[in-house]
Design a protein around this motif. Structure first.
Motif, PDB file in Angstrom:
ATOM      1  N   TYR A  62       0.835  -1.198   0.000  1.00 35.71           N
ATOM      2  CA  TYR A  62       0.000   0.000   0.000  1.00 35.71           C
ATOM      3  C   TYR A  62       0.874   1.254   0.000  1.00 35.71           C
ATOM      4  O   TYR A  62       2.077   1.205   0.300  1.00 35.71           O
ATOM      5  CB  TYR A  62      -0.881   0.033   1.253  1.00 35.71           C
ATOM      6  N   ASN A  63       0.232   2.396  -0.292  1.00 37.08           N
ATOM      7  CA  ASN A  63       0.904   3.665  -0.070  1.00 37.08           C
ATOM      8  C   ASN A  63       0.911   3.951   1.428  1.00 37.08           C
ATOM      9  O   ASN A  63       0.274   3.249   2.215  1.00 37.08           O
ATOM     10  CB  ASN A  63       0.242   4.790  -0.868  1.00 37.08           C
ATOM     11  N   LEU A  64       1.626   4.997   1.838  1.00 31.46           N
ATOM     12  CA  LEU A  64       1.818   5.250   3.268  1.00 31.46           C
ATOM     13  C   LEU A  64       0.508   5.525   3.996  1.00 31.46           C
ATOM     14  O   LEU A  64       0.303   5.054   5.118  1.00 31.46           O
ATOM     15  CB  LEU A  64       2.784   6.416   3.473  1.00 31.46           C
ATOM     16  N   SER A  65      -0.415   6.243   3.375  1.00 29.68           N
ATOM     17  CA  SER A  65      -1.687   6.555   4.025  1.00 29.68           C
ATOM     18  C   SER A  65      -2.674   5.386   3.951  1.00 29.68           C
ATOM     19  O   SER A  65      -3.769   5.458   4.498  1.00 29.68           O
ATOM     20  CB  SER A  65      -2.318   7.793   3.388  1.00 29.68           C
ATOM     21  N   HIS A  66      -2.256   4.311   3.256  1.00 22.65           N
ATOM     22  CA  HIS A  66      -3.065   3.094   3.174  1.00 22.65           C
ATOM     23  C   HIS A  66      -4.385   3.331   2.433  1.00 22.65           C
ATOM     24  O   HIS A  66      -5.375   2.631   2.655  1.00 22.65           O
ATOM     25  CB  HIS A  66      -3.345   2.540   4.577  1.00 22.65           C
ATOM     26  N   THR A  67      -4.373   4.309   1.540  1.00 25.15           N
ATOM     27  CA  THR A  67      -5.593   4.603   0.771  1.00 25.15           C
ATOM     28  C   THR A  67      -5.566   3.973  -0.613  1.00 25.15           C
ATOM     29  O   THR A  67      -6.587   3.957  -1.303  1.00 25.15           O
ATOM     30  CB  THR A  67      -5.769   6.121   0.611  1.00 25.15           C
ATOM     31  N   LYS A  68      -4.404   3.447  -1.014  1.00 25.95           N
ATOM     32  CA  LYS A  68      -4.293   2.886  -2.361  1.00 25.95           C
ATOM     33  C   LYS A  68      -3.467   1.601  -2.328  1.00 25.95           C
ATOM     34  O   LYS A  68      -2.342   1.586  -1.830  1.00 25.95           O
ATOM     35  CB  LYS A  68      -3.648   3.896  -3.310  1.00 25.95           C
ATOM     36  N   LYS A  85      12.955   0.734   5.898  1.00 29.89           N
ATOM     37  CA  LYS A  85      12.362   1.586   6.930  1.00 29.89           C
ATOM     38  C   LYS A  85      11.277   0.810   7.665  1.00 29.89           C
ATOM     39  O   LYS A  85      10.554   0.004   7.059  1.00 29.89           O
ATOM     40  CB  LYS A  85      11.770   2.843   6.304  1.00 29.89           C
ATOM     41  N   LYS A  86      11.171   1.058   8.981  1.00 28.57           N
ATOM     42  CA  LYS A  86      10.095   0.467   9.787  1.00 28.57           C
ATOM     43  C   LYS A  86       9.174   1.590  10.239  1.00 28.57           C
ATOM     44  O   LYS A  86       9.626   2.597  10.791  1.00 28.57           O
ATOM     45  CB  LYS A  86      10.674  -0.266  10.988  1.00 28.57           C
ATOM     46  N   VAL A  87       7.869   1.420   9.992  1.00 27.18           N
ATOM     47  CA  VAL A  87       6.885   2.460  10.286  1.00 27.18           C
ATOM     48  C   VAL A  87       5.762   1.868  11.130  1.00 27.18           C
ATOM     49  O   VAL A  87       5.254   0.785  10.834  1.00 27.18           O
ATOM     50  CB  VAL A  87       6.298   3.054   8.985  1.00 27.18           C
ATOM     51  N   THR A  88       5.399   2.578  12.186  1.00 26.83           N
ATOM     52  CA  THR A  88       4.233   2.188  12.983  1.00 26.83           C
ATOM     53  C   THR A  88       3.061   3.048  12.550  1.00 26.83           C
ATOM     54  O   THR A  88       3.122   4.279  12.592  1.00 26.83           O
ATOM     55  CB  THR A  88       4.477   2.389  14.482  1.00 26.83           C
ATOM     56  N   LEU A  89       1.994   2.392  12.084  1.00 30.34           N
ATOM     57  CA  LEU A  89       0.788   3.089  11.635  1.00 30.34           C
ATOM     58  C   LEU A  89      -0.347   2.841  12.624  1.00 30.34           C
ATOM     59  O   LEU A  89      -0.482   1.746  13.172  1.00 30.34           O
ATOM     60  CB  LEU A  89       0.375   2.608  10.239  1.00 30.34           C
ATOM     61  N   LYS A  90      -1.165   3.872  12.808  1.00 27.45           N
ATOM     62  CA  LYS A  90      -2.323   3.764  13.683  1.00 27.45           C
ATOM     63  C   LYS A  90      -3.581   3.792  12.835  1.00 27.45           C
ATOM     64  O   LYS A  90      -3.752   4.644  11.967  1.00 27.45           O
ATOM     65  CB  LYS A  90      -2.347   4.909  14.699  1.00 27.45           C
ATOM     66  N   HIS A  91      -4.457   2.858  13.112  1.00 23.06           N
ATOM     67  CA  HIS A  91      -5.724   2.750  12.390  1.00 23.06           C
ATOM     68  C   HIS A  91      -6.821   2.597  13.434  1.00 23.06           C
ATOM     69  O   HIS A  91      -6.962   1.549  14.058  1.00 23.06           O
ATOM     70  CB  HIS A  91      -5.689   1.545  11.441  1.00 23.06           C
ATOM     71  N   THR A  94      -5.958   0.865  16.806  1.00 27.12           N
ATOM     72  CA  THR A  94      -4.990  -0.211  16.602  1.00 27.12           C
ATOM     73  C   THR A  94      -3.696   0.315  15.992  1.00 27.12           C
ATOM     74  O   THR A  94      -3.729   1.118  15.060  1.00 27.12           O
ATOM     75  CB  THR A  94      -5.576  -1.300  15.680  1.00 27.12           C
ATOM     76  N   LYS A  95      -2.570  -0.164  16.505  1.00 27.70           N
ATOM     77  CA  LYS A  95      -1.272   0.174  15.943  1.00 27.70           C
ATOM     78  C   LYS A  95      -0.636  -1.083  15.346  1.00 27.70           C
ATOM     79  O   LYS A  95      -0.792  -2.181  15.870  1.00 27.70           O
ATOM     80  CB  LYS A  95      -0.348   0.742  17.023  1.00 27.70           C
ATOM     81  N   ALA A  96       0.085  -0.901  14.232  1.00 30.28           N
ATOM     82  CA  ALA A  96       0.727  -2.039  13.581  1.00 30.28           C
ATOM     83  C   ALA A  96       2.025  -1.585  12.928  1.00 30.28           C
ATOM     84  O   ALA A  96       2.153  -0.431  12.512  1.00 30.28           O
ATOM     85  CB  ALA A  96      -0.199  -2.655  12.539  1.00 30.28           C
ATOM     86  N   ILE A  97       2.974  -2.521  12.825  1.00 30.80           N
ATOM     87  CA  ILE A  97       4.272  -2.231  12.226  1.00 30.80           C
ATOM     88  C   ILE A  97       4.254  -2.606  10.747  1.00 30.80           C
ATOM     89  O   ILE A  97       3.858  -3.708  10.370  1.00 30.80           O
ATOM     90  CB  ILE A  97       5.397  -3.002  12.952  1.00 30.80           C
ATOM     91  N   TYR A  98       4.696  -1.672   9.928  1.00 24.87           N
ATOM     92  CA  TYR A  98       4.815  -1.878   8.483  1.00 24.87           C
ATOM     93  C   TYR A  98       6.266  -1.675   8.062  1.00 24.87           C
ATOM     94  O   TYR A  98       7.008  -0.918   8.704  1.00 24.87           O
ATOM     95  CB  TYR A  98       3.929  -0.902   7.718  1.00 24.87           C
ATOM     96  N   TYR A  99       6.653  -2.355   6.959  1.00 21.05           N
ATOM     97  CA  TYR A  99       7.974  -2.134   6.393  1.00 21.05           C
ATOM     98  C   TYR A  99       7.829  -1.391   5.064  1.00 21.05           C
ATOM     99  O   TYR A  99       6.938  -1.703   4.253  1.00 21.05           O
ATOM    100  CB  TYR A  99       8.688  -3.457   6.126  1.00 21.05           C
ATOM    101  N   ALA A 100       8.713  -0.425   4.852  1.00 20.25           N
ATOM    102  CA  ALA A 100       8.802   0.229   3.548  1.00 20.25           C
ATOM    103  C   ALA A 100       9.679  -0.659   2.667  1.00 20.25           C
ATOM    104  O   ALA A 100      10.843  -0.897   2.984  1.00 20.25           O
ATOM    105  CB  ALA A 100       9.412   1.615   3.681  1.00 20.25           C
ATOM    106  N   VAL A 101       9.120  -1.180   1.583  1.00 16.96           N
ATOM    107  CA  VAL A 101       9.834  -2.162   0.769  1.00 16.96           C
ATOM    108  C   VAL A 101       9.883  -1.742  -0.697  1.00 16.96           C
ATOM    109  O   VAL A 101       9.080  -0.922  -1.165  1.00 16.96           O
ATOM    110  CB  VAL A 101       9.173  -3.553   0.873  1.00 16.96           C
ATOM    111  N   LYS A 102      10.815  -2.353  -1.409  1.00 17.76           N
ATOM    112  CA  LYS A 102      10.939  -2.165  -2.852  1.00 17.76           C
ATOM    113  C   LYS A 102      11.431  -3.485  -3.439  1.00 17.76           C
ATOM    114  O   LYS A 102      12.262  -4.176  -2.840  1.00 17.76           O
ATOM    115  CB  LYS A 102      11.923  -1.042  -3.167  1.00 17.76           C
ATOM    116  N   VAL A 112       4.177  -2.681   3.574  1.00 14.58           N
ATOM    117  CA  VAL A 112       3.570  -3.996   3.793  1.00 14.58           C
ATOM    118  C   VAL A 112       3.570  -4.298   5.294  1.00 14.58           C
ATOM    119  O   VAL A 112       4.573  -4.062   5.986  1.00 14.58           O
ATOM    120  CB  VAL A 112       4.357  -5.105   3.061  1.00 14.58           C
ATOM    121  N   TRP A 113       2.457  -4.798   5.795  1.00 15.76           N
ATOM    122  CA  TRP A 113       2.373  -5.228   7.198  1.00 15.76           C
ATOM    123  C   TRP A 113       3.436  -6.285   7.437  1.00 15.76           C
ATOM    124  O   TRP A 113       3.582  -7.240   6.662  1.00 15.76           O
ATOM    125  CB  TRP A 113       0.985  -5.782   7.485  1.00 15.76           C
TER     126      TRP A 113
END
Length: 396
Positions: A62-68, A85-91, A94-102, A112-113
């Motif tokens: 997904y994109n960072l805002s998880h809208t696409k 990069k490791k990113v914690t997103l709040k929804h 609920t909080k979850a860890i995502y990785y910025a991948v390529k 990706v979660w």
């Protein structure tokens, strides 16, 4: 109290109107509800570039805002993703860890979660091929395999052995590429006009060795392969076809190919050849393992490398007929990958054998790579994945 028809109708109208108003009111609230459920960044930190592959086919990028949604992991079974990069997103709460991948090619990137990923480079899985192998053509080393030693029907991939024996006769006898091959036998002429087994029509009673060689390799002409086999064996009738098949099996034995047995010069099954006047004793089909097919290809390419000049052609007009190469990994074709440098080698198909393909290419600084997939449903995609895997892992 008695309800008249008129009163009953009025009540129905009133109920309907109220229901519609309620529905419209609910619909008007949906955007507000959606906007309240967006994802927000709680924290973010860089990480050492780390290889991951999918742990589940259910995930997505997904994109960072998880809208696409940018990509489904189900479409990337053999892809290695690199996290930086490791990113914690709040929804909501609920909080979850995502990785910025390529991906390795750099064509897809996003978030990706973390539970949808597993650490390490992606293992290769060929979903459709019943048997497959990747081989270093210089060392004969098997780089990757799947059921590589199991004999299977190989359809027109069989022609590689036929073409080797043609090359051998031209190289070691007084015959030349301009020598004439008799093609007057009625069964071969009928075969050339078949909607299933035809392609190159015998409109003449003879062609040069080179013309039939190119028709058999590029167009995968079945009648051309049999005519060439008979010529190698010294004649132009079905009895010489039987002699040639003995020569094919003798050559396989000379190379110590323990999983190779031939009953036809072109890869057609006996049940199909019989109506054209060609059948021999033995089984219904040529049975060769993926590893032995790769070894045959290795001998052909190594001993007679000029074969790649013709196998790399997308098409060629031979004796006034267009011969089309069905290798869809060649330049300009659907599955072409410029990094793989594919320049051969042979396709094949029968209902019994499924789609078969022998691919080869040589990247600068690497040994030549030979791949074989047998009884596949997606032979070019899986061959490309196999080649990409070998190079990505520096196996060759």
């Amino acid at each position: 109290m008695t309800i008249t028809s008129s009163n009953r109708f009025s009540r129905i109208i009133l109920i309907t109107v109220v229901a519609l108003l309620s529905m419209l009111s609910f619909m008007s609230l949906k955007p507000a509800a959606a906007s309240a459920a967006t994802y927000s960044v709680v924290s973010s930190s860089n990480m050492t570039k780390t290889a991951y592959h999918r742990a589940s086919s259910k995930g997505a990028v997904y994109n960072l805002s998880h809208t696409k949604k940018l990509a489904n992991l189900s479409s990337y079974p053999n892809t290695t993703w690199y996290a930086t990069k490791k990113v914690t997103l709040k929804h909501g709460s609920t909080k979850a860890i995502y990785y910025a991948v390529k991906n390795g090619a750099g064509t897809v990137s996003g978030y990706v979660w973390h539970s949808y990923l597993a650490k390490g480079k992606a293992p290769l899985t060929l979903k459709y091929a019943k048997a497959a192998v990747a081989m270093d053509a210089k060392t004969d080393k098997v780089l990757w395999s799947k059921n590589a030693n199991t004999p299977r029907a190989i359809a027109s991939v069989s022609k590689l052995m036929t073409l080797y024996l043609v090359e051998q006769k031209v190289a070691n006898t007084g015959s030349t590429w301009n020598s004439k091959v008799t093609t007057s036998y009625s069964g071969l002429k009928r075969m050339g006009t078949s909607s299933v087994y035809g392609g190159f029509k015998f409109t003449q009673n003879s062609y040069t060795v080179k013309q039939l060689y190119q028709a058999a390799l590029i167009e995968s002409s079945n009648n051309a392969a049999i005519a060439l086999g008979q010529w190698v064996a010294g004649g132009s009738t079905p009895s010489y076809n039987t002699k040639f098949i003995s020569m094919m099996n003798a050559q396989a034995k000379k190379w110590n190919l323990g999983n190779a047995t031939y009953v036809s010069a072109n890869g057609m099954e006996q049940s199909a050849l019989r109506s054209y006047g060609y059948s021999v004793s033995g089984g219904d089909a040529n049975m060769v393992s993926a590893k032995d097919v790769a070894l045959i290809a290795k001998h052909l390419i190594t001993d007679y490398p000029a074969v790649l000049t013709d196998s790399s052609r997308g098409s060629l007009t031979v004796a006034g007929q267009l011969c089309y190469n069905y290798n869809n990994l060649l330049p300009g074709r659907k599955y072409y990958d410029s990094a793989l440098k594919v320049d051969g080698l042979k396709t094949g198909y029968t209902a019994l054998a499924g789609y078969c393909f022998v691919g080869t290419g040589q990247k600068s600084g690497h040994d030549r790579l030979i791949t074989v997939v047998l009884h596949d449903e997606d032979e070019f995609t899986e061959t490309r994945s196999l080649m990409q895997y070998v190079y990505a892992r520096n196996l060759i």
